[in-house]
Design an enzyme around this catalytic site. Structure first.
Site, PDB file in Angstrom:
ATOM      1  N   ALA A   1       0.859  -1.188   0.000  1.00 35.92           N
ATOM      2  CA  ALA A   1       0.000   0.000   0.000  1.00 35.92           C
ATOM      3  C   ALA A   1       0.892   1.232   0.000  1.00 35.92           C
ATOM      4  O   ALA A   1       1.960   1.231   0.602  1.00 35.92           O
ATOM      5  CB  ALA A   1      -0.901   0.008   1.225  1.00 35.92           C
ATOM      6  N   CYS A   2       0.450   2.279  -0.674  1.00 33.17           N
ATOM      7  CA  CYS A   2       1.175   3.552  -0.667  1.00 33.17           C
ATOM      8  C   CYS A   2       0.172   4.670  -0.426  1.00 33.17           C
ATOM      9  O   CYS A   2      -1.038   4.460  -0.556  1.00 33.17           O
ATOM     10  CB  CYS A   2       1.963   3.754  -1.958  1.00 33.17           C
ATOM     11  SG  CYS A   2       0.975   4.029  -3.425  1.00 33.17           S
ATOM     12  N   PRO A   3       0.644   5.856  -0.080  1.00 35.59           N
ATOM     13  CA  PRO A   3      -0.275   6.942   0.261  1.00 35.59           C
ATOM     14  C   PRO A   3      -1.318   7.263  -0.812  1.00 35.59           C
ATOM     15  O   PRO A   3      -2.467   7.523  -0.495  1.00 35.59           O
ATOM     16  CB  PRO A   3       0.655   8.134   0.505  1.00 35.59           C
ATOM     17  CG  PRO A   3       1.928   7.512   0.959  1.00 35.59           C
ATOM     18  CD  PRO A   3       2.038   6.241   0.165  1.00 35.59           C
TER      19      PRO A   3
ATOM     20  N   THR B   1       1.945   0.947  -5.157  1.00 30.99           N
ATOM     21  CA  THR B   1       1.275  -0.225  -4.581  1.00 30.99           C
ATOM     22  C   THR B   1       1.394  -1.419  -5.522  1.00 30.99           C
ATOM     23  O   THR B   1       1.775  -2.517  -5.119  1.00 30.99           O
ATOM     24  CB  THR B   1      -0.213   0.090  -4.317  1.00 30.99           C
ATOM     25  OG1 THR B   1      -0.293   1.140  -3.358  1.00 30.99           O
ATOM     26  CG2 THR B   1      -0.965  -1.137  -3.810  1.00 30.99           C
TER      27      THR B   1
ATOM     28  N   GLY C   1      -2.025   5.132  -3.400  1.00 27.66           N
ATOM     29  CA  GLY C   1      -2.672   3.883  -3.785  1.00 27.66           C
ATOM     30  C   GLY C   1      -2.730   3.650  -5.277  1.00 27.66           C
ATOM     31  O   GLY C   1      -3.611   2.956  -5.770  1.00 27.66           O
TER      32      GLY C   1
END
Length: 100
Positions: free
Chosen positions: A8-10, A16, A12
């Site tokens: 997951a990344c900020p 990700t 998304g």
């Protein structure tokens, strides 16, 4: 070895899915069976089941944000990594963290 992972990344979006792809493509090289759940702009995809988690030797949380439903991994050997570690050197991740 069996590993389950969550990426997951900020935002998304790209990171990700790039991290998930890198883990999936590299795992066979290290004789690792892996299933990766992504938590991105499209929501949770390829969701890990309780069976997947129970069968895993380790859990990789590859994220710079809190992942959804993190409590399901409490009893597991869990390794948290910044997403950048996988994107910059996925081989090192497997060599350091994914050995039996």
């Amino acid at each position: 070895m069996k590993i389950v992972a969550v990426t997951a990344c900020p935002t998304g979006i790209a990171h990700t899915y790039m991290a998930a792809d890198a883990l999936i493509k590299t795992a066979p090289k290290y004789n690792v069976h892996i299933k990766v759940e992504t938590q991105g702009a499209m929501g949770v995809e390829n969701q890990l089941t309780p069976h997947d988690i129970a069968q895993a030797d380790k859990v990789l949380i590859v994220s710079d944000i809190e992942v959804e439903h993190a409590a399901r991994f409490e009893a597991m050997h869990t390794i948290r990594l910044p997403i950048e570690d996988v994107l910059l050197n996925v081989d090192k991740v497997f060599l350091v963290h994914c050995r039996e």
